[in-house]
Motif scaffolding. Structure first.
Motif, short mmCIF file in Angstrom:
data_model
loop_
_atom_site.label_atom_id
_atom_site.label_comp_id
_atom_site.label_asym_id
_atom_site.label_seq_id
_atom_site.Cartn_x
_atom_site.Cartn_y
_atom_site.Cartn_z
N VAL A 85 -2.30 -11.07 -6.93
CA VAL A 85 -3.03 -10.40 -7.37
C VAL A 85 -2.81 -10.35 -9.17
O VAL A 85 -2.08 -9.78 -9.19
CB VAL A 85 -3.15 -9.53 -6.03
N ARG A 86 -4.13 -9.66 -9.63
CA ARG A 86 -4.34 -8.95 -10.84
C ARG A 86 -4.72 -7.53 -11.01
O ARG A 86 -5.55 -7.48 -9.93
CB ARG A 86 -5.36 -9.97 -11.89
N VAL A 87 -3.69 -7.09 -10.56
CA VAL A 87 -4.20 -5.83 -10.76
C VAL A 87 -4.85 -4.79 -11.41
O VAL A 87 -4.23 -4.34 -12.19
CB VAL A 87 -2.92 -4.80 -9.64
N VAL A 88 -5.75 -4.01 -11.31
CA VAL A 88 -6.32 -3.42 -11.74
C VAL A 88 -6.10 -1.55 -11.59
O VAL A 88 -6.22 -1.17 -11.00
CB VAL A 88 -7.95 -3.99 -12.70
N ARG A 89 -6.07 -1.05 -12.93
CA ARG A 89 -6.05 0.06 -12.42
C ARG A 89 -6.20 1.40 -14.01
O ARG A 89 -6.62 0.36 -14.75
CB ARG A 89 -4.41 1.09 -12.64
N GLU A 142 -5.20 2.79 -16.21
CA GLU A 142 -4.25 3.23 -16.79
C GLU A 142 -4.01 1.89 -17.66
O GLU A 142 -3.39 2.20 -19.02
CB GLU A 142 -3.98 4.38 -16.42
N TRP A 143 -4.00 0.80 -17.66
CA TRP A 143 -4.02 -0.64 -17.77
C TRP A 143 -4.13 -1.37 -18.98
O TRP A 143 -5.99 -1.86 -17.74
CB TRP A 143 -3.40 -1.65 -16.81
N THR A 144 -4.62 -1.20 -19.84
CA THR A 144 -5.86 -2.50 -20.84
C THR A 144 -6.10 -3.69 -19.85
O THR A 144 -7.09 -4.22 -20.34
CB THR A 144 -5.42 -1.74 -22.00
N LYS A 145 -5.02 -3.53 -19.27
CA LYS A 145 -5.46 -5.19 -19.16
C LYS A 145 -4.58 -5.01 -17.80
O LYS A 145 -3.25 -4.76 -17.15
CB LYS A 145 -4.62 -6.29 -19.52
N PRO A 146 -5.89 -6.21 -16.95
CA PRO A 146 -5.07 -6.56 -15.25
C PRO A 146 -3.65 -6.60 -15.51
O PRO A 146 -3.62 -7.92 -16.98
CB PRO A 146 -5.85 -7.57 -14.30
N GLN A 147 -3.09 -5.86 -14.54
CA GLN A 147 -1.34 -6.99 -14.41
C GLN A 147 -1.02 -8.08 -12.80
O GLN A 147 -1.06 -6.86 -12.45
CB GLN A 147 0.05 -5.63 -14.54
N GLN A 148 -0.05 -9.20 -13.11
CA GLN A 148 0.02 -9.32 -12.04
C GLN A 148 0.84 -8.74 -11.62
O GLN A 148 2.89 -9.20 -11.69
CB GLN A 148 0.55 -11.22 -12.97
N VAL A 149 0.79 -8.17 -10.28
CA VAL A 149 1.99 -7.89 -10.05
C VAL A 149 1.77 -7.56 -8.35
O VAL A 149 0.64 -7.58 -8.24
CB VAL A 149 2.06 -5.84 -10.37
N ASP A 150 2.52 -7.00 -7.28
CA ASP A 150 3.13 -6.92 -6.44
C ASP A 150 2.71 -5.80 -5.84
O ASP A 150 2.34 -4.95 -6.46
CB ASP A 150 3.96 -7.33 -5.04
N ILE A 151 1.36 -5.17 -4.26
CA ILE A 151 1.47 -3.98 -3.88
C ILE A 151 1.95 -3.72 -3.02
O ILE A 151 1.84 -4.76 -1.10
CB ILE A 151 0.12 -3.96 -3.57
N ALA A 152 3.27 -3.35 -2.98
CA ALA A 152 3.73 -2.73 -1.34
C ALA A 152 3.32 -1.41 -0.94
O ALA A 152 3.16 -0.98 -1.32
CB ALA A 152 5.81 -3.44 -1.70
N ARG A 154 3.63 1.27 2.98
CA ARG A 154 4.52 1.67 4.01
C ARG A 154 3.04 2.85 4.84
O ARG A 154 2.79 3.51 3.92
CB ARG A 154 5.41 1.48 4.04
N ASP A 155 3.26 2.32 5.98
CA ASP A 155 2.79 3.55 6.95
C ASP A 155 0.67 4.49 5.40
O ASP A 155 1.49 5.74 5.71
CB ASP A 155 3.75 5.16 6.65
N GLY A 156 0.83 3.51 5.45
CA GLY A 156 -0.56 3.72 5.21
C GLY A 156 -0.68 3.43 3.52
O GLY A 156 -2.06 3.85 2.70
N ARG A 157 0.06 3.64 2.37
CA ARG A 157 0.35 4.42 1.18
C ARG A 157 1.40 3.53 0.34
O ARG A 157 1.65 2.59 1.04
CB ARG A 157 1.37 5.21 1.41
N VAL A 158 1.22 3.20 -0.93
CA VAL A 158 1.39 2.13 -1.65
C VAL A 158 2.72 2.62 -2.33
O VAL A 158 2.77 3.69 -2.40
CB VAL A 158 0.28 2.42 -2.75
N VAL A 159 3.72 2.01 -1.18
CA VAL A 159 5.41 2.96 -2.18
C VAL A 159 5.80 1.84 -3.60
O VAL A 159 6.87 2.38 -3.74
CB VAL A 159 5.95 2.53 -1.77
N GLN A 160 5.25 1.15 -3.88
CA GLN A 160 5.40 0.22 -5.05
C GLN A 160 4.47 -0.64 -5.00
O GLN A 160 3.95 -1.51 -5.21
CB GLN A 160 6.58 -0.84 -4.40
N VAL A 161 4.80 -1.00 -6.78
CA VAL A 161 3.80 -1.33 -7.94
C VAL A 161 4.19 -2.05 -8.76
O VAL A 161 5.13 -1.44 -9.69
CB VAL A 161 2.27 -0.82 -7.95
N ALA A 162 4.93 -3.73 -7.84
CA ALA A 162 5.92 -4.36 -9.33
C ALA A 162 5.99 -5.53 -9.02
O ALA A 162 5.45 -5.95 -8.13
CB ALA A 162 7.23 -3.35 -9.44
#
Ligand SMILES: [Zn+2]
Length: 485
Positions: A11-15, A17-27, A29-37
Motif C-alpha cells: 500500500v501507499r500510506v498517506v499521512r 505529515e508526509w508530503t508524498k505517500p510512502q510504500q510502507v506496511d501497516i502492522a 495488534r489489538d486494534g492499534r497500529v503498532v508499526q508502520v515501516a
C-alpha cells in the motif's frame, strides 16, 4: 512466532505529515497500529492483507453528521453508518439537539442524552460521538456534566433558528425549538452559551484545547427579507432561488457577530461550520485578523466543493445553500491556500417522501439536508487531483485536524499507537455516482451522475475490516467515543 494480528502490505500510506505517500506496511495488534515501516516480515502476522498497490488513507473523521434528524435515530445509526463505512469514514461526529426532529422532544440533556446513547448502542458500523446544542438556559448549566459524565466536549449554536426555523416556509417556528415559553433563542442566549463553554474550559484545564463551540452562521433577518423578495418576484426557482433567498452576506454577517461574541466572552475555541461562499470565508479570515487571540477553525462541506446551483438537482437543498460556480471556485482557492481546516459531509439522511413537498419542484417547501458521507473522501480526492491538492492535505482535512480539535486522541493518523482506522483507496478508478449503489437509505443524491476518479474499496475499524471489496461486512461494532477518547 506471530506478533501482529494483521499486516497490510503493498500500500501507499498517506499521512498528514508526509508530503508524498510512502510504500510502507501497516502492522496491527489489538486494534492499534503498532508499526508502520517498509519490509515487515509477513510471517510475523496472523493475517496478511495485500493492498494491491492502493492508497491507505487514515479513516475519515467526519466531524459533521446528523443521525436521527429525519429518520428514527436507531435506524440511522444502523443504515447511515453503513454509508460511512462505504466512504472510508471510521469516526462520525453527529449533531444532536432537543426540539423538533431528532427525538422530537425538549427537556434536560440529563434525560435526553442517555436515550441517544441507548438508541445508538450496538447499531453503528463505525465509531461515533456527539456534538450537543444548548437550546435553553438549563442546558447551559448542564455543560460541565456533559463534559465530565458523558464525554461531550463540543457544542453548537444554530444562529438563525430563533427567528427563521429550519426550512423557511416549511417550518412552524412556534413549535420548533421546544424551549421554555419565557426564553428566547437569540444572540444573548448565544453569548451565555459561549460563557458556559468557556467556564467548562476553565473548570477542566486539561481538556481546554478540546472543548469548543461550533456555529452555523446565517442571519435570520437577512434570510426572512430575501426569502420574501425572491418569492414575490417569482423569477427564480430551484437551487438558484434558494441561494438568492439566503445570500452569502447573511453568512458573513453571522460570522462577524459570532466572532465578536467570542471575543467578548473570552471563548477562544470557535468552529465556523460549513462556510459556503467567498463572502463567508472572507469574513471568517477578516475575523481571525481582528481577533488573533481566538483560535478559529473553518469548515466546508464536500457538497459545497463538488456541486453548484446548476450541476446539482433539487435534492441538494441544504443550509447554507449550494452556491453558484464562482463560490465553489472561491472555496477551492481557500482550500488550496490552506485556509480551510476540515471538510465534512454534513450527512443528514432525508428520504424522498420527507424531502420533497407539494409541488415537488418547489424548493421552499422541500426539507433541508441530504446524505453524502459515502462521497466525502472519493469526492475530495477526485476533484482535488484535478486541482493539485496533495494527498497529505486531504488526510489533514479529513482526519488529523478534526480528530485533534474534537478530542479524538487515538484517531486521525496511520501511526504507532493510533487506532487502526484506515481505508484503501483506488485512485485510478472512474465511476459514476448512483444513489441506488449507496448503503444509505436515501433514495436520491444531489450528486447523481457525477463522475469520480477515486473509490474506497476497503475500510478497517480498529484493525477489523468493515468494508471489503466495496461491500459492508460484519456486525456493527462501532463504539461511542466518550471524549477525550
Ligand atoms: Zn449540519
Amino acid at each position: 512466532m506471530t506478533s501482529f494480528d494483521t499486516l497490510v502490505t503493498n500500500v501507499r500510506v498517506v499521512r498528514h505529515e508526509w508530503t508524498k505517500p510512502q510504500q510502507v506496511d501497516i502492522a496491527v495488534r489489538d486494534g492499534r497500529v503498532v508499526q508502520v515501516a517498509a519490509g515487515i516480515d509477513p510471517a510475523s502476522a496472523r493475517t496478511v492483507v495485500d493492498g494491491g498497490g492502493k492508497l491507505a488513507f487514515p479513516g475519515v473523521v467526519d466531524a459533521h453528521q446528523h443521525w436521527g434528524i429525519y429518520n428514527p435515530l436507531d435506524q440511522d445509526a444502523a443504515s447511515e453508518s453503513r454509508a460511512c463505512a462505504q466512504g472510508g469514514v471510521t469516526s462520525a461526529i453527529t449533531y444532536m439537539r432537543t426540539g423538533q426532529y431528532y427525538l422530537n422532544r425538549g427537556g434536560a440533556y440529563a434525560d435526553f442524552f442517555p436515550e441517544v446513547l441507548a438508541a445508538t448502542a450496538d447499531r453503528s458500523h463505525v465509531d461515533y460521538a456527539f456534538h450537543l446544542a444548548p437550546m435553553s438556559k438549563q442546558h447551559i448549566g448542564e455543560i460541565p456534566d456533559l463534559v465530565e459524565r458523558h464525554g461531550v466536549t463540543s457544542f453548537k449554536v444554530f444562529m438563525f433558528y430563533g427567528s427563521h426555523g429550519l426550512h423557511g416556509r416549511s417550518t412552524d417556528q412556534s413549535s420548533f425549538l421546544m424551549i421554555p415559553k419565557d426564553e428566547r433563542y437569540d444572540y444573548a442566549h448565544f453569548e451565555f452559551v459561549m460563557r458556559g463553554v468557556q467556564a467548562a474550559r476553565e473548570r477542566f484545564p486539561e481538556l481546554a484545547d478540546e472543548i469548543s463551540l461550533s456555529l452555523h452562521c446565517e442571519t435570520a433577518e437577512i434570510m426572512n427579507a430575501y426569502t420574501r423578495m425572491v418569492e414575490e418576484e417569482g423569477t427564480l426557482s430551484g437551487l438558484a432561488a434558494y441561494h438568492a433567498s439566503r445570500p452569502p452576506h447573511s453568512e458573513g454577517l453571522a460570522v462577524s457577530i459570532a466572532s465578536y461574541l467570542a471575543h467578548e466572552t473570552g471563548l477562544p475555541t470557535i468552529n465556523l461550520l460549513h462556510l459556503t461562499s467567498r463572502k463567508a470565508v472572507d469574513a471568517a479570515l477578516r475575523m481571525s485578523q481582528a481577533f488573533p487571540h481566538i483560535d478559529f477553525r473553518r469548515e466546508v462541506t464536500v457538497g459545497h466543493l463538488l456541486a453548484d446551483i446548476d450541476t446539482a438537482n433539487l435534492g441538494a437543498k441544504v443550509n447554507p445553500p449550494i452556491r453558484p460556480r464562482e463560490d465553489v471556485e472561491a472555496l477551492w482557492e481557500y482550500v488550496l491556500a490552506g485556509k480551510i481546516d476540515w471538510v465534512v459531509s454534513d450527512h443528514a439522511c432525508c428520504r424522498d417522501e420527507v424531502k420533497f413537498g407539494a409541488p415537488r419542484d418547489d424548493v421552499f417547501v422541500a426539507k433541508s439536508g441530504f446524505g453524502g458521507a459515502e462521497y466525502l473522501l472519493p469526492g475530495l480526492i477526485s476533484e482535488g487531483n484535478r486541482r493539485g491538492l496533495p494527498y497529505h492535505r486531504i488526510a489533514e482535512m479529513t482526519a488529523w485536524n478534526p480528530a485533534r480539535r474534537f478530542g479524538l486522541r487515538t484517531k486521525g493518523d496511520i501511526a504507532e499507537g493510533f487506532d487502526a482506522d484506515f481505508c484503501l483507496v483506488d485512485d485510478d478508478h472512474t465511476w459514476t455516482v448512483r444513489a441506488a449503489d449507496s448503503e444509505s437509505v436515501q433514495e436520491y443524491t444531489p450528486f447523481e451522475g457525477f463522475e469520480l476518479s477515486a473509490r474506497v474499496t476497503d475500510t478497517f475499524l480498529r484493525g477489523e475490516r468493515i468494508l471489503e471489496a466495496g461491500a459492508v461486512v460484519g456486525t456493527p461494532r462501532g463504539r461511542y467515543l466518550a471524549r477525550p477518547a
